[in-house]
Motif scaffolding. Sequence first.
Motif, PDB file in Angstrom:
ATOM      1  N   VAL A  55       0.903  -1.136  -0.088  1.00  0.00           N
ATOM      2  CA  VAL A  55      -0.032   0.015  -0.173  1.00  0.00           C
ATOM      3  C   VAL A  55       1.031   1.160   0.008  1.00  0.00           C
ATOM      4  O   VAL A  55       1.936   1.361   0.892  1.00  0.00           O
ATOM      5  CB  VAL A  55      -1.021  -0.154   1.146  1.00  0.00           C
ATOM      6  CG1 VAL A  55      -1.574   1.283   1.465  1.00  0.00           C
ATOM      7  CG2 VAL A  55      -1.697  -1.110   1.149  1.00  0.00           C
ATOM      8  N   VAL A  56       0.735   2.244  -0.951  1.00  0.00           N
ATOM      9  CA  VAL A  56       1.446   3.190  -1.263  1.00  0.00           C
ATOM     10  C   VAL A  56       0.698   4.522  -1.302  1.00  0.00           C
ATOM     11  O   VAL A  56      -0.544   4.264  -1.661  1.00  0.00           O
ATOM     12  CB  VAL A  56       2.295   3.321  -2.469  1.00  0.00           C
ATOM     13  CG1 VAL A  56       3.294   2.163  -2.168  1.00  0.00           C
ATOM     14  CG2 VAL A  56       1.674   3.160  -3.649  1.00  0.00           C
ATOM     15  N   ALA A  57       1.188   5.757  -0.772  1.00  0.00           N
ATOM     16  CA  ALA A  57       0.869   6.822  -1.172  1.00  0.00           C
ATOM     17  C   ALA A  57       1.486   7.480  -2.349  1.00  0.00           C
ATOM     18  O   ALA A  57       2.748   7.538  -2.374  1.00  0.00           O
ATOM     19  CB  ALA A  57       1.050   7.939   0.045  1.00  0.00           C
ATOM     20  N   ALA A  58       0.929   8.099  -3.435  1.00  0.00           N
ATOM     21  CA  ALA A  58       1.596   8.274  -4.558  1.00  0.00           C
ATOM     22  C   ALA A  58       0.899   9.536  -5.336  1.00  0.00           C
ATOM     23  O   ALA A  58      -0.227   9.681  -5.024  1.00  0.00           O
ATOM     24  CB  ALA A  58       1.642   7.456  -5.321  1.00  0.00           C
ATOM     25  N   SER A  59       1.914  10.279  -5.737  1.00  0.00           N
ATOM     26  CA  SER A  59       1.252  11.767  -6.492  1.00  0.00           C
ATOM     27  C   SER A  59       1.368  11.302  -8.076  1.00  0.00           C
ATOM     28  O   SER A  59       2.610  10.949  -8.361  1.00  0.00           O
ATOM     29  CB  SER A  59       1.921  12.900  -6.196  1.00  0.00           C
ATOM     30  OG  SER A  59       2.055  13.081  -5.131  1.00  0.00           O
ATOM     31  N   LEU A  60       0.500  11.248  -8.967  1.00  0.00           N
ATOM     32  CA  LEU A  60       0.360  10.933 -10.262  1.00  0.00           C
ATOM     33  C   LEU A  60       0.533  12.469 -11.144  1.00  0.00           C
ATOM     34  O   LEU A  60      -0.500  13.184 -10.651  1.00  0.00           O
ATOM     35  CB  LEU A  60      -0.746   9.923 -10.738  1.00  0.00           C
ATOM     36  CG  LEU A  60      -0.736   8.840  -9.919  1.00  0.00           C
ATOM     37  CD1 LEU A  60      -1.830   7.816 -10.414  1.00  0.00           C
ATOM     38  CD2 LEU A  60       0.637   8.025  -9.748  1.00  0.00           C
ATOM     39  N   ARG A  61       1.266  12.446 -12.119  1.00  0.00           N
ATOM     40  CA  ARG A  61       0.959  13.811 -12.882  1.00  0.00           C
ATOM     41  C   ARG A  61       0.728  13.457 -14.322  1.00  0.00           C
ATOM     42  O   ARG A  61       1.331  12.455 -14.891  1.00  0.00           O
ATOM     43  CB  ARG A  61       2.273  14.523 -13.077  1.00  0.00           C
ATOM     44  CG  ARG A  61       2.333  15.759 -13.743  1.00  0.00           C
ATOM     45  CD  ARG A  61       3.348  16.702 -13.921  1.00  0.00           C
ATOM     46  NE  ARG A  61       4.384  16.036 -14.666  1.00  0.00           N
ATOM     47  CZ  ARG A  61       5.740  16.245 -14.513  1.00  0.00           C
ATOM     48  NH1 ARG A  61       6.020  17.064 -13.691  1.00  0.00           N
ATOM     49  NH2 ARG A  61       6.624  15.676 -15.509  1.00  0.00           N
ATOM     50  N   LEU A  71       3.241  10.105 -14.890  1.00  0.00           N
ATOM     51  CA  LEU A  71       4.401  10.091 -14.097  1.00  0.00           C
ATOM     52  C   LEU A  71       4.135  10.045 -12.883  1.00  0.00           C
ATOM     53  O   LEU A  71       3.312  10.982 -12.141  1.00  0.00           O
ATOM     54  CB  LEU A  71       5.187  11.422 -14.440  1.00  0.00           C
ATOM     55  CG  LEU A  71       6.568  11.613 -13.888  1.00  0.00           C
ATOM     56  CD1 LEU A  71       7.557  10.226 -14.447  1.00  0.00           C
ATOM     57  CD2 LEU A  71       7.271  12.635 -14.092  1.00  0.00           C
ATOM     58  N   VAL A  72       4.867   8.830 -12.057  1.00  0.00           N
ATOM     59  CA  VAL A  72       4.569   8.966 -10.631  1.00  0.00           C
ATOM     60  C   VAL A  72       5.621   9.806  -9.960  1.00  0.00           C
ATOM     61  O   VAL A  72       6.882   9.661 -10.226  1.00  0.00           O
ATOM     62  CB  VAL A  72       4.868   7.530 -10.043  1.00  0.00           C
ATOM     63  CG1 VAL A  72       4.839   7.504  -8.463  1.00  0.00           C
ATOM     64  CG2 VAL A  72       3.936   6.459 -10.615  1.00  0.00           C
ATOM     65  N   THR A  73       5.296  11.137  -9.364  1.00  0.00           N
ATOM     66  CA  THR A  73       6.226  12.334  -8.951  1.00  0.00           C
ATOM     67  C   THR A  73       6.822  11.865  -7.640  1.00  0.00           C
ATOM     68  O   THR A  73       7.818  12.498  -7.320  1.00  0.00           O
ATOM     69  CB  THR A  73       5.554  13.449  -9.206  1.00  0.00           C
ATOM     70  OG1 THR A  73       4.443  13.591  -8.398  1.00  0.00           O
ATOM     71  CG2 THR A  73       5.386  13.677 -10.391  1.00  0.00           C
TER      72      THR A  73
END
Length: 92
Positions: free
Chosen positions: A62-68, A83-85
């Motif tokens: 389980v991850v926290a991620a920001s996607l652009r 892009l996974v920033t």
Amino acid sequence: MKSIFKVVQQGEAFAVQSQKSDSGQTMKCNIVLQELGGKFENQYVGAMLGNAAQCKFFPGDVVAASLRFSTREYNGQTYQDILVTDILKLSK
């Protein structure tokens, strides 16, 4: 988009050409992330670049991620890139 996801799979890192890198190359890998809630939730295939590409995640993490999200045109066709920033493992 910032959210919490489950890792479905991650590919191996490989070198790609980069104009932003001093060496002319950077590392890249693809990762499949799925929104939480069940097996039919939305999935995204994103690219991780540079040092992030060297991080290893496993199915079920389980991850926290920001996607652009971005689009580009090539030969009259429009393509979407994700892009996974930023990505941080929360738990398994």
